[in-house]
Write an enzyme that holds these catalytic residues in place. Structure first.
Site, PDB file in Angstrom:
ATOM      1  NE  ARG A   2       0.763  -8.288  10.814  1.00 23.34           N
ATOM      2  CZ  ARG A   2       0.513  -7.425   9.826  1.00 23.34           C
ATOM      3  NH1 ARG A   2       1.379  -6.474   9.548  1.00 23.34           N
ATOM      4  NH2 ARG A   2      -0.586  -7.525   9.104  1.00 23.34           N
ATOM      5  CE  LYS A  28      -0.818   0.316   5.010  1.00 26.40           C
ATOM      6  NZ  LYS A  28      -0.106   1.571   5.222  1.00 26.40           N
ATOM      7  CB  THR A  29       3.878   2.356   1.900  1.00 27.50           C
ATOM      8  OG1 THR A  29       3.272   2.060   3.162  1.00 27.50           O
ATOM      9  CG2 THR A  29       4.674   3.634   2.021  1.00 27.50           C
ATOM     10  CD  GLN A  54      -3.848  -5.377   7.939  1.00 19.84           C
ATOM     11  OE1 GLN A  54      -2.847  -5.350   8.660  1.00 19.84           O
ATOM     12  NE2 GLN A  54      -3.787  -5.125   6.642  1.00 19.84           N
ATOM     13  CG  ASP A 110      -1.361   4.705   5.046  1.00 19.96           C
ATOM     14  OD1 ASP A 110      -2.063   3.777   4.598  1.00 19.96           O
ATOM     15  OD2 ASP A 110      -0.202   4.546   5.454  1.00 19.96           O
ATOM     16  CD  GLU A 111      -2.449   1.568   8.347  1.00 18.99           C
ATOM     17  OE1 GLU A 111      -3.508   0.901   8.314  1.00 18.99           O
ATOM     18  OE2 GLU A 111      -1.320   1.052   8.333  1.00 18.99           O
TER      19      GLU A 111
END
Length: 666
Positions: free
Chosen positions: A598, A34-35, A243, A211-212
């Site tokens: 993770r 995503k980044t 998430q 973001d997020e």
């Protein structure tokens, strides 16, 4: 010149990066880049002729904002990159309020209270407004006030909490101060109530990226909507409802689930190709999360072939669990010649770390515990920061109360209490009350002289600070030395080692100020703003520590590790017992999903037959989530089966080869 290349992206990332105008929702699954996609979108906009100064990227942590700035700097010319604003929500709000808080009756040099200062003020308010037989927990009041501000609740002054809420807000106003929740609330207020302010910031930022987005609360959503300009608005939000794990601190998963209600006819793009984990791990994650009824469907996949199955191991108790995990880490490290940093142990509750730490120390394995007391929460550091705040603004009552007798200056608690009473009646700052001639007549000559000396010293240093070319770090250091701060610090310590440790903390904050001066021209106020907002800096330093990572599932979000051990998959622990009564099972499932995703190469999940709780061994049931991940490439075993299983010949050979290599290096 942009270094943007579409060929570096997969097809869905390309669609997201090159979206032309209007609202855009990017549903970015765990590990889907995503980044990279956000940065690619920013650089594409610049390549299309969008002025860099009109682009605003907002995220939640300073660490994430810094990473985004670094990536942008790697894709654009330095001049273009420097014009793009990448910040946290709170930093953005400070920027708005430093310019326009006067519209709300604040001075632009308002103070920002951190959580410790906020709690201290709440304790004082509770003592003033509650009856002797009333018991209000300050921590609970702090939590309720925070939730109230973020959700726009109106306080009922007839209730004890409501009375504390109202008086606390009144005290903040009197101090020309805001807490973290106020930063959001007041920024939204000034944008809503003053159209000229709203239009100024809308014209400043023509393209908004968030973001997020799944972690936003109601206030943050309102802020985004207020800043969105043009028709249709150029708002791009990136997030993953799967998430969303911060509902307990106000995050509203409905913001991303109902994005179309706030921004009509958006383009929705799903990023599902995972660059982190094996398909065995992703399969377990997909099977788990599909059980949440309210979600935007995604199915993570990876082009990687092979990979170890996910291991689910039941162990006798939490002590054996710790030994088992530590031994497994040691065996994996030896067999494949891996560094300790490739391993993470994740768990639901902080208390689960104790047997792990004991076992790791016993085996002399280095580890780092993510969490703990922040550097900026240390008493001596807070004292120095309060000193800096007073040197800039003596009318900062919160800071003044902290340092007025640290070190001792001959201004006792009785004098301070009297001054506070007078300042409240006269609606004046504590400092102005103390130095007023009429107040000197109400205290002893000795006390009046001490107040006068203190006031004169602050005034003189403030003049030095305002002088062009001033060196704030030298001025602060000199003030502390001459006030006897370091001698007082040593006297308050029980051992020389403690004194050295605390003095080093003070020296470290002064070094940080020197470093800040080299890269910024915003002076001492700018430094204090950065420190107050950037509560992660100490965590960043901890991230540099070496060894096995011990981490809670909440803290693990956004991180990745080659080999993950996820402990305590038991009913009542994960999901937590409280979630059953609060109706937050879905969020607990998302938390488990975060833990699973993770892992990059291997994942081992453990659960105990018995776990020590409140000093006694209590029987445990497996988490119901374990049934949901069952399927291909998930292997359920008992501890006894694992430890009695003969090692494959290739693992034995690999272990000896790794051992020979290690000995050769020595």
């Amino acid at each position: 010149m942009s270094k943007f290349r579409l060929g570096d992206l997969n097809s869905e990332q390309q669609r997201a990066a090159t979206h032309e105008s209007g609202p855009l929702l990017i549903l970015a699954g765990a590990g889907t880049g995503k980044t990279r996609t956000i940065v690619a979108r920013i650089t594409w906009l610049v390549a299309q002729g969008v002025p860099p100064s009109t682009i605003l990227a907002v995220t939640f942590t300073n660490k994430a904002a810094r990473e985004m700035k670094e990536r942008i700097a790697g894709m654009l010319d330095s001049d273009e990159a420097s014009e793009i604003t990448a910040s946290t929500f709170h930093s953005l709000c400070v920027r708005i309020l430093r310019a326009d808080s006067d519209k709300l009756g604040y001075k632009n040099n308002f103070s920002i209270l951190d959580q410790g200062d906020q709690l201290g003020l709440i304790k004082k308010v509770i003592n003033r407004v509650t009856a002797q037989d009333e018991k209000i927990d300050p921590g609970l009041a702090q939590n309720m006030i925070s939730k109230g501000k973020n959700n726009g609740w109106t306080a009922n002054e007839e209730t004890p909490i409501g009375a504390v809420f109202l008086r606390y807000n009144h005290e903040l106003r009197a101090l020309n101060a805001m807490d973290f929740d106020d930063l959001l609330a007041r920024a939204v207020q000034v944008l809503e109530e003053h159209p000229e302010v709203r239009e100024k910031w809308r014209s400043r930022f023509r393209h908004l990226l968030v973001d997020e987005f799944q972690d936003t609360n109601n206030l943050q959503l309102r802020l985004v909507r207020l800043l969105a300009s043009s028709n249709p608005p150029n708002v791009c939000v990136v997030g993953d409802d799967d998430q969303s794990i911060y509902g307990w601190r106000g995050a509203e998963v409905s913001n991303i689930l109902e994005f179309e209600r706030h921004f009509h006819n958006p383009e929705v793009i799903r990023l599902e190709q995972n660059y982190r984990s094996t398909n065995a791990i992703l399969g377990a994650a997909n099977r788990l999360i599909k059980n949440n009824p309210r979600r935007r469907g995604k199915n993570l996949w990876s082009p990687q072939k092979g990979g170890d199955p996910v291991h689910v191991v039941v162990v006798p108790d939490d002590k054996v669990e710790a030994e088992f995990v530590v031994n497994e880490i040691g065996a994996l490290r030896m067999a494949h010649n891996l560094p300790w940093e490739h391993f993470a142990i994740a768990y639901r509750m902080n208390t689960q770390s104790r047997p792990l730490e004991e076992c790791l120390r016993r085996h002399r394995i280095p580890y780092r515990l993510v969490g703990g007391k922040s550097f900026f929460d240390r008493r001596e550091v807070k004292d120095v920061l309060a000193t800096m705040a007073c040197l800039i603004n003596p009318s900062d009552d919160v800071a003044l109360l902290r340092i007025i007798n640290t070190p001792p200056r001959g201004i006792g608690a009785t004098t301070v209490a009297l001054a506070l009473e007078h300042s409240a009646k006269a609606h004046k700052s504590l400092f102005d009350t103390l130095v007023a001639p009429e107040f000197a007549e109400q205290v002893s000559r000795k006390t009046a002289a001490a107040i006068r000396a203190f006031g004169d010293d602050l005034a003189a240093r403030r003049i030095h600070l305002l002088t062009p070319g001033a060196d704030p770090a030298h001025i602060v250091s000199q003030f502390l030395d001459e006030a006897g701060f370091f001698e007082d610090l040593k006297r308050s310590c029980k051992t020389p080692a403690e004194a050295l440790n605390r003095e080093e903390g003070v020296r470290e904050i002064l070094r940080a100020l020197v470093e800040f001066q080299r890269r910024s021209s915003t002076g001492l106020q700018g430094f204090l703003d950065e420190v107050t907002l950037d509560r992660e800096r100490e965590e960043d330093k901890k991230d540099e520590a070496r060894g096995v990572t011990l981490i809670t599932l909440h803290a693990a979000k956004g991180l990745e590790f080659p080999h993950v051990f996820l402990l305590g998959a038991e009913d009542g622990l994960l999901p937590h017992e409280r979630s059953k009564t609060e109706g937050t099972i879905d969020e607990e499932r998302r938390l488990f999903y975060v833990g699973i995703t993770r892992a990059m190469k291997s994942l081992t999940i453990t659960h105990c037959r018995n776990r020590t709780k409140f000093g006694s061994a209590m029987s445990c049931r497996p988490s119901p989530f374990l049934r949901e991940i069952e399927g291909e490439n998930v292997l359920a075993e008992t501890y006894e089966e694992v430890v009695n299983k003969p090692l494959p010949q290739e693992d034995i050979s690999a272990s000896f080869a790794a051992l020979r290599e290690m000995l050769a290096r020595e």
